[in-house]
Design a protein around this motif. Structure first.
Motif, PDB file in Angstrom:
ATOM      1  N   ILE A  39       0.999  -1.041  -0.327  1.00  0.00           N
ATOM      2  CA  ILE A  39      -0.096  -0.268  -0.301  1.00  0.00           C
ATOM      3  C   ILE A  39       0.954   1.152   0.113  1.00  0.00           C
ATOM      4  O   ILE A  39       2.025   1.389   0.361  1.00  0.00           O
ATOM      5  N   GLU A  40       0.636   2.669  -0.749  1.00  0.00           N
ATOM      6  CA  GLU A  40       0.582   3.547  -0.430  1.00  0.00           C
ATOM      7  C   GLU A  40       0.437   4.236   0.861  1.00  0.00           C
ATOM      8  O   GLU A  40      -0.633   4.416   0.926  1.00  0.00           O
ATOM      9  N   TRP A  41       1.014   5.189   0.991  1.00  0.00           N
ATOM     10  CA  TRP A  41       0.434   6.055   2.563  1.00  0.00           C
ATOM     11  C   TRP A  41       0.526   7.474   1.708  1.00  0.00           C
ATOM     12  O   TRP A  41       1.758   7.825   0.901  1.00  0.00           O
ATOM     13  N   VAL A  42      -0.340   7.968   2.352  1.00  0.00           N
ATOM     14  CA  VAL A  42      -0.668   9.843   2.303  1.00  0.00           C
ATOM     15  C   VAL A  42      -1.074   9.933   2.493  1.00  0.00           C
ATOM     16  O   VAL A  42      -2.745   9.713   3.025  1.00  0.00           O
ATOM     17  N   THR A  43      -0.649  10.606   4.276  1.00  0.00           N
ATOM     18  CA  THR A  43       1.373  10.700   4.413  1.00  0.00           C
ATOM     19  C   THR A  43       1.092   9.398   5.505  1.00  0.00           C
ATOM     20  O   THR A  43       0.632   8.506   6.212  1.00  0.00           O
ATOM     21  N   HIS A  44       2.940   8.978   4.978  1.00  0.00           N
ATOM     22  CA  HIS A  44       2.615   7.798   5.797  1.00  0.00           C
ATOM     23  C   HIS A  44       2.482   7.414   7.964  1.00  0.00           C
ATOM     24  O   HIS A  44       2.842   9.421   7.572  1.00  0.00           O
ATOM     25  N   PRO A  45       2.341   6.931   8.289  1.00  0.00           N
ATOM     26  CA  PRO A  45       2.093   7.804   9.789  1.00  0.00           C
ATOM     27  C   PRO A  45       3.506   7.903  10.004  1.00  0.00           C
ATOM     28  O   PRO A  45       3.273   8.348  11.394  1.00  0.00           O
ATOM     29  N   ASN A  46       4.443   7.547  10.038  1.00  0.00           N
ATOM     30  CA  ASN A  46       5.977   7.636  10.746  1.00  0.00           C
ATOM     31  C   ASN A  46       5.959   9.461  10.659  1.00  0.00           C
ATOM     32  O   ASN A  46       6.449   9.707  11.639  1.00  0.00           O
ATOM     33  N   TRP A  47       5.159  10.040   9.629  1.00  0.00           N
ATOM     34  CA  TRP A  47       5.709  11.548   9.592  1.00  0.00           C
ATOM     35  C   TRP A  47       5.104  12.169  10.889  1.00  0.00           C
ATOM     36  O   TRP A  47       5.153  13.500  11.001  1.00  0.00           O
ATOM     37  N   PHE A  48       3.830  11.675  11.471  1.00  0.00           N
ATOM     38  CA  PHE A  48       3.077  11.912  12.244  1.00  0.00           C
ATOM     39  C   PHE A  48       4.044  12.665  13.076  1.00  0.00           C
ATOM     40  O   PHE A  48       2.889  13.845  13.848  1.00  0.00           O
ATOM     41  N   TYR A  49       4.892  11.452  13.990  1.00  0.00           N
ATOM     42  CA  TYR A  49       5.101  11.518  14.460  1.00  0.00           C
ATOM     43  C   TYR A  49       7.015  12.470  14.634  1.00  0.00           C
ATOM     44  O   TYR A  49       7.412  13.198  15.817  1.00  0.00           O
ATOM     45  N   ARG A  50       6.885  12.503  13.408  1.00  0.00           N
ATOM     46  CA  ARG A  50       8.838  12.672  12.945  1.00  0.00           C
ATOM     47  C   ARG A  50       8.565  14.713  12.913  1.00  0.00           C
ATOM     48  O   ARG A  50       9.290  15.535  13.446  1.00  0.00           O
ATOM     49  N   ILE A  51       7.813  15.108  12.095  1.00  0.00           N
ATOM     50  CA  ILE A  51       6.847  16.612  12.345  1.00  0.00           C
ATOM     51  C   ILE A  51       5.992  16.528  13.497  1.00  0.00           C
ATOM     52  O   ILE A  51       4.679  16.293  13.320  1.00  0.00           O
ATOM     53  N   SER A  52       6.557  17.358  14.880  1.00  0.00           N
ATOM     54  CA  SER A  52       5.416  17.118  15.876  1.00  0.00           C
ATOM     55  C   SER A  52       6.252  17.772  17.057  1.00  0.00           C
ATOM     56  O   SER A  52       6.602  19.107  16.343  1.00  0.00           O
ATOM     57  N   LYS A  53       5.645  18.228  18.473  1.00  0.00           N
ATOM     58  CA  LYS A  53       6.081  18.906  19.485  1.00  0.00           C
ATOM     59  C   LYS A  53       7.258  18.795  19.572  1.00  0.00           C
ATOM     60  O   LYS A  53       8.560  19.053  20.076  1.00  0.00           O
ATOM     61  N   TYR A  54       7.619  16.809  19.344  1.00  0.00           N
ATOM     62  CA  TYR A  54       8.931  16.444  19.338  1.00  0.00           C
ATOM     63  C   TYR A  54       9.845  17.732  18.563  1.00  0.00           C
ATOM     64  O   TYR A  54      11.244  17.589  18.216  1.00  0.00           O
ATOM     65  N   THR A  55       9.780  17.544  17.476  1.00  0.00           N
ATOM     66  CA  THR A  55      10.556  19.066  16.620  1.00  0.00           C
ATOM     67  C   THR A  55      10.787  20.292  16.908  1.00  0.00           C
ATOM     68  O   THR A  55      12.391  20.928  16.722  1.00  0.00           O
ATOM     69  N   MET A  56      10.208  20.587  17.884  1.00  0.00           N
ATOM     70  CA  MET A  56       9.860  21.949  18.278  1.00  0.00           C
ATOM     71  C   MET A  56      11.588  22.703  18.703  1.00  0.00           C
ATOM     72  O   MET A  56      12.230  23.216  18.739  1.00  0.00           O
ATOM     73  N   PRO A  57      12.097  21.734  19.811  1.00  0.00           N
ATOM     74  CA  PRO A  57      13.325  21.818  20.082  1.00  0.00           C
ATOM     75  C   PRO A  57      14.126  22.386  19.004  1.00  0.00           C
ATOM     76  O   PRO A  57      15.603  22.995  20.039  1.00  0.00           O
ATOM     77  N   PHE A  58      14.377  21.618  18.176  1.00  0.00           N
ATOM     78  CA  PHE A  58      15.021  22.165  16.995  1.00  0.00           C
ATOM     79  C   PHE A  58      15.134  23.100  16.555  1.00  0.00           C
ATOM     80  O   PHE A  58      16.178  23.497  15.673  1.00  0.00           O
ATOM     81  N   LEU A  59      14.451  23.989  16.045  1.00  0.00           N
ATOM     82  CA  LEU A  59      14.109  25.158  16.190  1.00  0.00           C
ATOM     83  C   LEU A  59      14.188  26.531  17.213  1.00  0.00           C
ATOM     84  O   LEU A  59      13.750  26.332  18.143  1.00  0.00           O
ATOM     85  N   LYS A  60      15.700  27.367  16.504  1.00  0.00           N
ATOM     86  CA  LYS A  60      15.360  28.243  16.905  1.00  0.00           C
ATOM     87  C   LYS A  60      15.373  29.729  16.370  1.00  0.00           C
ATOM     88  O   LYS A  60      15.364  29.427  15.198  1.00  0.00           O
ATOM     89  N   SER A  61      14.233  30.650  16.449  1.00  0.00           N
ATOM     90  CA  SER A  61      13.585  31.463  15.673  1.00  0.00           C
ATOM     91  C   SER A  61      12.215  32.417  16.119  1.00  0.00           C
ATOM     92  O   SER A  61      12.162  31.821  17.239  1.00  0.00           O
ATOM     93  N   GLU A  62      12.350  34.053  16.023  1.00  0.00           N
ATOM     94  CA  GLU A  62      11.689  34.996  17.123  1.00  0.00           C
ATOM     95  C   GLU A  62      10.062  33.675  16.856  1.00  0.00           C
ATOM     96  O   GLU A  62       9.568  34.511  18.097  1.00  0.00           O
ATOM     97  N   PHE A  63       9.802  32.818  15.794  1.00  0.00           N
ATOM     98  CA  PHE A  63       8.410  32.870  15.849  1.00  0.00           C
ATOM     99  C   PHE A  63       8.002  31.690  16.477  1.00  0.00           C
ATOM    100  O   PHE A  63       7.812  30.966  16.493  1.00  0.00           O
ATOM    101  N   VAL A  64       9.171  31.368  17.126  1.00  0.00           N
ATOM    102  CA  VAL A  64       9.466  30.008  17.986  1.00  0.00           C
ATOM    103  C   VAL A  64       9.824  29.903  19.971  1.00  0.00           C
ATOM    104  O   VAL A  64      10.859  30.924  20.028  1.00  0.00           O
ATOM    105  N   PRO A  65       8.151  30.134  20.137  1.00  0.00           N
ATOM    106  CA  PRO A  65       8.407  30.034  22.254  1.00  0.00           C
ATOM    107  C   PRO A  65       9.484  29.425  22.528  1.00  0.00           C
ATOM    108  O   PRO A  65      10.692  28.112  21.799  1.00  0.00           O
ATOM    109  N   GLU A  66      10.911  29.707  23.244  1.00  0.00           N
ATOM    110  CA  GLU A  66      12.326  28.364  23.851  1.00  0.00           C
ATOM    111  C   GLU A  66      11.222  27.307  23.695  1.00  0.00           C
ATOM    112  O   GLU A  66      10.062  26.940  24.989  1.00  0.00           O
ATOM    113  N   THR A  67      11.893  26.180  23.830  1.00  0.00           N
ATOM    114  CA  THR A  67      11.396  24.710  24.249  1.00  0.00           C
ATOM    115  C   THR A  67      12.434  23.759  23.834  1.00  0.00           C
ATOM    116  O   THR A  67      13.393  23.470  23.553  1.00  0.00           O
ATOM    117  N   ARG A  68      12.447  23.305  25.739  1.00  0.00           N
ATOM    118  CA  ARG A  68      13.499  22.312  25.344  1.00  0.00           C
ATOM    119  C   ARG A  68      13.061  20.453  25.762  1.00  0.00           C
ATOM    120  O   ARG A  68      11.912  20.660  26.475  1.00  0.00           O
TER     121      ARG A  68
END
Length: 395
Positions: free
Chosen positions: A250-279
């Protein structure tokens, strides 16, 4: 937030018009179980440009060659689905509308998902607002030069791919009865794809089928709306259908793993004026002295479940798995939307489509209005001028 548009809209608004608007929205479909707000958002050009810039910064991170490596731990071992592709097909970034130190409206990232949202319904919602209220064409709910036809064409490319519509289905645990079922129905009308509950799909060998008019039809591609958290306590549901964690053709749109990869988990890796401090909580060496200015969020939850708003030192010490939590500086929403009875807080979801072999494209948006302590239906049950909406952005 565009004063002239807001004043004009509020002057024409009546409860009767709102009821007629809801009736028009539900006509040909079914009753909508979530609250739709009384008003769209009117987004000025300066704020739109900041929203676009904020989204581009996040996409730069996602497109880094090591992105899969740094997010591998985001996928719970028990929910790792095989045959993951190289990119998500959907990106949604939620921004609270705040004020910066210069007193200007600015977006602050609240949440992000590599998972679909109401990509069909938002077109219908915007069209119905325009039909029922006098809104001029100096604004658009589309972005990046899209209009309805070019948007539907891209949606078709992303969801159907190289297959026929009857070989593709939007799938959820009980799709016809989900809260977001109206989005499935609108999408079906736009694209011609099937709507299937998990139990409608049967596995034969490694292939998946559904039955229609006594015939077995092979499913080639699943537009996945199933969130594993919803079935984590009842994985027996897979026994009468198929288990996504097994090897299936089967082809997934979108593949279920991306639900986890791009999530709150990603936020600590972002440093920007538009992103609150997250650890990550397990990486916090000293608890902030101004803990009242922080919020504690579990990584693996959705719809605001489990969030601790008024954090105490005891709350932190009681968490047995700090690697699965983030400590994030609170975001102060600006009540920037003027309702007849005062200011309302707003959130904007910027929605992207990412076709196979292509680039992520910002297409459309979703808005939410709130008077409660948090954005979300359960926190705003007793208010009006709150709920789901759409942003009309200054051209």
């Amino acid at each position: 937030m565009i004063p002239a548009q807001r004043q004009k809209y509020n002057q024409q608004f009546t409860t009767e018009k709102y009821k007629a608007f809801i009736n028009e929205l539900e006509k040909d479909y079914k009753e909508i179980p979530f609250r739709v707000a009384e008003t769209p958002l009117f987004i000025p050009r300066a704020l739109k440009e900041k929203l676009i810039a904020a989204g581009e910064e996040i996409i730069d991170l996602i497109k880094q060659p090591n992105f899969k490596e740094i997010t591998q731990k985001a996928i719970p071992a028990e929910w790792n689905v095989p045959n993951e592709n190289e990119q998500p097909h959907f990106l949604t970034f939620d921004f609270g509308i705040c004020k910066n130190q210069a007193g200007e409206l600015t977006p602050m990232l609240i949440e992000m998902q590599g998972f679909p949202s109401l990509y069909g319904f938002q077109v219908h919602l915007a069209n119905t607002f325009r039909k029922c209220f006098d809104i001029n064409d100096t604004t658009s709910h589309f972005l990046n030069g899209f209009d309805e036809q070019t948007y539907i064409n891209l949606l078709k490319e992303v969801i159907i791919g190289k297959h026929q519509p009857h070989e593709v289905a939007v799938m959820d645990i009980d799709a016809p009865n989900q809260k977001t079922a109206i989005d499935f129905l609108v999408t079906q009308k736009q694209l011609g794809i099937k709507i299937l509950a998990l139990g409608d799909i049967k596995k034969v060998g490694k292939q998946l089928f559904y039955e229609e008019n006594g015939q077995q039809i092979q499913l080639k591609r699943i537009y996945n709306r199933l969130i594993f958290d919803e079935v984590a306590e009842n994985t027996d549901v897979f026994k009468s259908s198929f288990d996504p964690r097994e090897e299936v053709d089967i082809e997934w749109v979108t593949h279920p793993n991306w639900f986890y990869r791009i999530s709150k988990y990603t936020m600590p890796f972002l440093k920007s004026e538009f992103v609150p401090e997250t650890r990550f909580l397990n990486e916090v060496e000293e608890i902030p002295v101004d803990l009242e200015n922080y919020v504690l969020k579990p990584l693996f939850s959705f719809a605001g479940m489990g969030v601790i708003i008024d954090v105490s030192v005891e709350d932190i010490s009681n968490i047995p798995d700090p690697e699965n939590w983030i400590l994030q500086r609170k975001v102060t929403y600006e009540p920037a939307v003027q309702s007849p009875t005062g200011g309302v807080k707003a959130e904007i979801r910027m929605m992207y489509l990412w076709p196979d072999g292509g680039e992520p494209q910002l297409c459309i948006n979703l808005g939410r209005l709130s008077r409660g302590k948090m954005i979300g239906v359960r926190y705003n049950a007793d208010f009006d001028w709150v709920g789901g909406t759409v942003g009309f952005m200054e051209k």
